[in-house]
Design an enzyme around this catalytic site. Structure first.
Site, PDB file in Angstrom:
ATOM      1  N   CYS A 115       0.812  -1.232   0.000  1.00 40.86           N
ATOM      2  CA  CYS A 115       0.000   0.000   0.000  1.00 40.86           C
ATOM      3  C   CYS A 115       0.842   1.278   0.000  1.00 40.86           C
ATOM      4  O   CYS A 115       0.321   2.357  -0.274  1.00 40.86           O
ATOM      5  CB  CYS A 115      -0.941   0.017   1.193  1.00 40.86           C
ATOM      6  SG  CYS A 115      -2.151  -1.307   1.118  1.00 40.86           S
ATOM      7  N   HIS A 251      -3.007   7.590   3.281  1.00 44.88           N
ATOM      8  CA  HIS A 251      -3.445   6.316   2.711  1.00 44.88           C
ATOM      9  C   HIS A 251      -4.842   6.025   3.246  1.00 44.88           C
ATOM     10  O   HIS A 251      -5.113   6.206   4.431  1.00 44.88           O
ATOM     11  CB  HIS A 251      -2.462   5.218   3.124  1.00 44.88           C
ATOM     12  CG  HIS A 251      -2.909   3.847   2.723  1.00 44.88           C
ATOM     13  ND1 HIS A 251      -3.396   3.561   1.458  1.00 44.88           N
ATOM     14  CD2 HIS A 251      -2.954   2.682   3.422  1.00 44.88           C
ATOM     15  CE1 HIS A 251      -3.716   2.291   1.408  1.00 44.88           C
ATOM     16  NE2 HIS A 251      -3.461   1.730   2.577  1.00 44.88           N
ATOM     17  N   ASN A 281      -9.959   0.615   0.411  1.00 46.78           N
ATOM     18  CA  ASN A 281      -8.492   0.597   0.361  1.00 46.78           C
ATOM     19  C   ASN A 281      -8.044   0.108  -1.022  1.00 46.78           C
ATOM     20  O   ASN A 281      -8.172  -1.066  -1.341  1.00 46.78           O
ATOM     21  CB  ASN A 281      -7.971  -0.327   1.462  1.00 46.78           C
ATOM     22  CG  ASN A 281      -6.449  -0.364   1.522  1.00 46.78           C
ATOM     23  OD1 ASN A 281      -5.773   0.130   0.621  1.00 46.78           O
ATOM     24  ND2 ASN A 281      -5.924  -0.950   2.584  1.00 46.78           N
TER      25      ASN A 281
HETATM   26  N1  COA Z   1     -18.628  -7.941   9.259  1.00 47.26           N
HETATM   27  C1  COA Z   1     -19.092  -8.236  10.479  1.00 47.26           C
HETATM   28  N2  COA Z   1     -18.322  -8.691  11.480  1.00 47.26           N
HETATM   29  C2  COA Z   1     -17.023  -8.845  11.213  1.00 47.26           C
HETATM   30  C3  COA Z   1     -16.464  -8.562   9.949  1.00 47.26           C
HETATM   31  C4  COA Z   1     -17.322  -8.095   8.961  1.00 47.26           C
HETATM   32  N3  COA Z   1     -16.891  -7.773   7.718  1.00 47.26           N
HETATM   33  N4  COA Z   1     -15.134  -8.794   9.997  1.00 47.26           N
HETATM   34  C5  COA Z   1     -14.863  -9.218  11.245  1.00 47.26           C
HETATM   35  N5  COA Z   1     -15.998  -9.257  11.984  1.00 47.26           N
HETATM   36  C6  COA Z   1     -16.153  -9.637  13.387  1.00 47.26           C
HETATM   37  C7  COA Z   1     -15.043 -10.529  13.880  1.00 47.26           C
HETATM   38  O1  COA Z   1     -15.285 -11.866  13.558  1.00 47.26           O
HETATM   39  C8  COA Z   1     -15.100 -10.267  15.379  1.00 47.26           C
HETATM   40  O2  COA Z   1     -16.139 -11.040  15.928  1.00 47.26           O
HETATM   41  P1  COA Z   1     -16.012 -11.669  17.410  1.00 47.26           P
HETATM   42  O3  COA Z   1     -15.883 -10.482  18.322  1.00 47.26           O
HETATM   43  O4  COA Z   1     -17.291 -12.413  17.544  1.00 47.26           O
HETATM   44  O5  COA Z   1     -14.798 -12.516  17.380  1.00 47.26           O
HETATM   45  C9  COA Z   1     -15.517  -8.804  15.486  1.00 47.26           C
HETATM   46  O6  COA Z   1     -16.080  -8.478  14.200  1.00 47.26           O
HETATM   47  C10 COA Z   1     -14.372  -7.869  15.792  1.00 47.26           C
HETATM   48  O7  COA Z   1     -13.289  -8.190  14.936  1.00 47.26           O
HETATM   49  P2  COA Z   1     -11.945  -7.414  14.997  1.00 47.26           P
HETATM   50  O8  COA Z   1     -11.029  -7.928  13.942  1.00 47.26           O
HETATM   51  O9  COA Z   1     -11.423  -7.373  16.401  1.00 47.26           O
HETATM   52  O10 COA Z   1     -12.462  -5.924  14.650  1.00 47.26           O
HETATM   53  P3  COA Z   1     -11.702  -4.588  14.576  1.00 47.26           P
HETATM   54  O11 COA Z   1     -12.380  -3.566  15.379  1.00 47.26           O
HETATM   55  O12 COA Z   1     -10.212  -4.751  14.782  1.00 47.26           O
HETATM   56  O13 COA Z   1     -11.912  -4.177  13.038  1.00 47.26           O
HETATM   57  C11 COA Z   1     -10.683  -4.170  10.976  1.00 47.26           C
HETATM   58  C12 COA Z   1     -11.412  -5.019  12.016  1.00 47.26           C
HETATM   59  C13 COA Z   1     -10.097  -5.117   9.930  1.00 47.26           C
HETATM   60  C14 COA Z   1     -11.689  -3.240  10.337  1.00 47.26           C
HETATM   61  C15 COA Z   1      -9.578  -3.336  11.670  1.00 47.26           C
HETATM   62  O14 COA Z   1      -8.820  -4.165  12.528  1.00 47.26           O
HETATM   63  C16 COA Z   1      -8.668  -2.682  10.675  1.00 47.26           C
HETATM   64  O15 COA Z   1      -9.071  -1.829   9.929  1.00 47.26           O
HETATM   65  N6  COA Z   1      -7.372  -3.064  10.697  1.00 47.26           N
HETATM   66  C17 COA Z   1      -6.430  -2.501   9.771  1.00 47.26           C
HETATM   67  C18 COA Z   1      -6.564  -3.197   8.466  1.00 47.26           C
HETATM   68  C19 COA Z   1      -5.881  -2.442   7.371  1.00 47.26           C
HETATM   69  O16 COA Z   1      -6.000  -1.246   7.293  1.00 47.26           O
HETATM   70  N7  COA Z   1      -5.184  -3.180   6.524  1.00 47.26           N
HETATM   71  C20 COA Z   1      -4.538  -2.632   5.425  1.00 47.26           C
HETATM   72  C21 COA Z   1      -3.351  -1.867   5.865  1.00 47.26           C
HETATM   73  S1  COA Z   1      -2.627  -1.140   4.503  1.00 47.26           S
END
Ligand code: COA
Length: 324
Positions: A115, A251, A281
């Site tokens: 990215c 980004h 993204n």
């Molecule tokens: N829809 C609904 N629920 C979802 C889901 C979706 N698309 N994706 C995950 N969940 C659920 C998980 O299973 C989890 O359930 P549980 O509590 O029953 O186990 C819950 O939501 C929380 O998941 P978690 O991964 O802890 O959520 P989060 O608050 O960290 O948000 C992201 C997840 C991916 C949005 C966040 O971590 C993020 O943006 N990370 C950075 C990713 C990124 O930017 N990557 C590219 C970098 S260049």
């Protein structure tokens, strides 16, 4: 000797026609518009049509930028293209683009920094210009990242989109890019990666095993901490203060990461360019798409200072501070 700067002459971008909303994704995985919006800020994403490639999007974005710059492709002496989803393994997408533009003969190569690809490419281009090697450079960030998405995995499929952006840089005695900072730490490979490739080999899984693997929560934490340090380093390298920055063009991975960086810079969100809601993204495409939106919407004005930053798989992270 007079200092040579890289001046940003013009921008361009391209998005696939097809838009997929959060409501559309609710039909294919167990997710909700509310979950996606509150956790990421994303409302929709553009998805490349069958047969539409990174090179196609690059070509449209590049034409758009060259036209806005009033520069002919034949005047270019360098093309640097950030991508992690090239059309082919080789030749590079930069070479394919060079030929389509009719810019034949100039140096052309891809940069793979996930990215951070576009900001890395900009850093490289800036060094070529500052050294006197190049005078007119096309820098592109382009991806069809959704080709690496597993549409049955809700943790990742809601996050990504396709698109491309491009800029024309020119040697100038006026700033210009003040500073670029590029970093990487391969020790974080396991948090965000694609497990297959030419040398490692492909697998019998769907899409030959090509798919994004990500530990979202861990990526989030490292991204916030790393970008916090990066913006401080960039200000110092440019000899500037937070109050000197007119616009943050980050980004576009997650609105909450963007808000954390804005807070670190004491910037209100009305001085931050946000396109993650519309584009999701787009990896290397994200910063130049946001930049082009900022320019064409009239938000960013000549003479203003812009701070560009990105974070991605590797991990890689990079910034550029420039006067538009
Ligand atoms: N829809 C609904 N629920 C979802 C889901 C979706 N698309 N994706 C995950 N969940 C659920 C998980 O299973 C989890 O359930 P549980 O509590 O029953 O186990 C819950 O939501 C929380 O998941 P978690 O991964 O802890 O959520 P989060 O608050 O960290 O948000 C992201 C997840 C991916 C949005 C966040 O971590 C993020 O943006 N990370 C950075 C990713 C990124 O930017 N990557 C590219 C970098 S260049």
């Amino acid at each position: 000797m007079t200092q040579i700067y890289s001046r940003l002459v013009a921008t361009g971008s391209a998005l696939p026609e097809r838009i997929v909303t959060n409501a559309d994704l609710e039909k294919i995985v167990d997710t909700s518009d509310e979950w996606i919006r509150t956790r990421t800020g994303i409302r929709q994403r553009h998805i490349a049509a069958d047969g539409e490639t990174t090179g196609d999007l690059s070509f449209r974005a590049a034409q758009n930028a060259l036209e806005a710059a009033g520069v002919k492709a034949s005047e270019l002496d360098l093309i640097v293209l950030g991508t992690t989803t090239p059309d082919l393994i080789f030749p590079s997408t930069a070479c394919l683009l060079q030929h389509r533009l009719g810019a034949n003969g100039c140096a052309a190569f891809d940069v793979n920094a996930a990215c951070s690809g576009f900001v890395y490419a900009m850093g490289v281009a800036d060094k070529f210009i500052r050294s006197g090697q190049s005078k007119k450079v096309l820098v592109v960030g382009a991806e069809t990242l959704t080709r690496m998405v597993d549409w049955s995995e809700r943790e990742t499929c809601v996050l990504f989109g396709d698109g491309a952006g491009a800029v024309v840089l020119e040697a100038s005695s006026e700033p210009g890019i003040y500073a670029t900072c590029l970093h990487a730490d391969g020790g974080y490979k396991h948090l965000l990666y694609n497990p297959v490739g030419v040398s490692v080999g492909f697998s019998d899984e769907p899409n030959h095993g090509v798919r994004i693997r990500m530990s979202g929560r861990e990526v989030f934490k490292v991204a916030v901490k790393t970008l916090d340090a990066l913006v401080g380093e960039t200000l110092e390298a440019a000899g500037m203060q937070e109050s000197d920055i007119d616009w943050l063009i980050p980004h576009q991975a997650n609105l909450r990461i963007i808000e954390a960086t804005a807070k670190r810079l004491n910037m209100s969100m009305d001085r931050v360019i946000v396109t993650v809601d519309k584009h999701a993204n787009t990896s290397s495409g994200s910063v130049p798409l946001a930049l082009d939106y900022a320019v064409r919407s009239g938000k960013v004005q000549r003479g203003q200072n812009l701070l560009l930053e990105a974070f991605g798989g590797g991990f890689t992270w990079a910034s550029a501070l420039l006067r538009y």
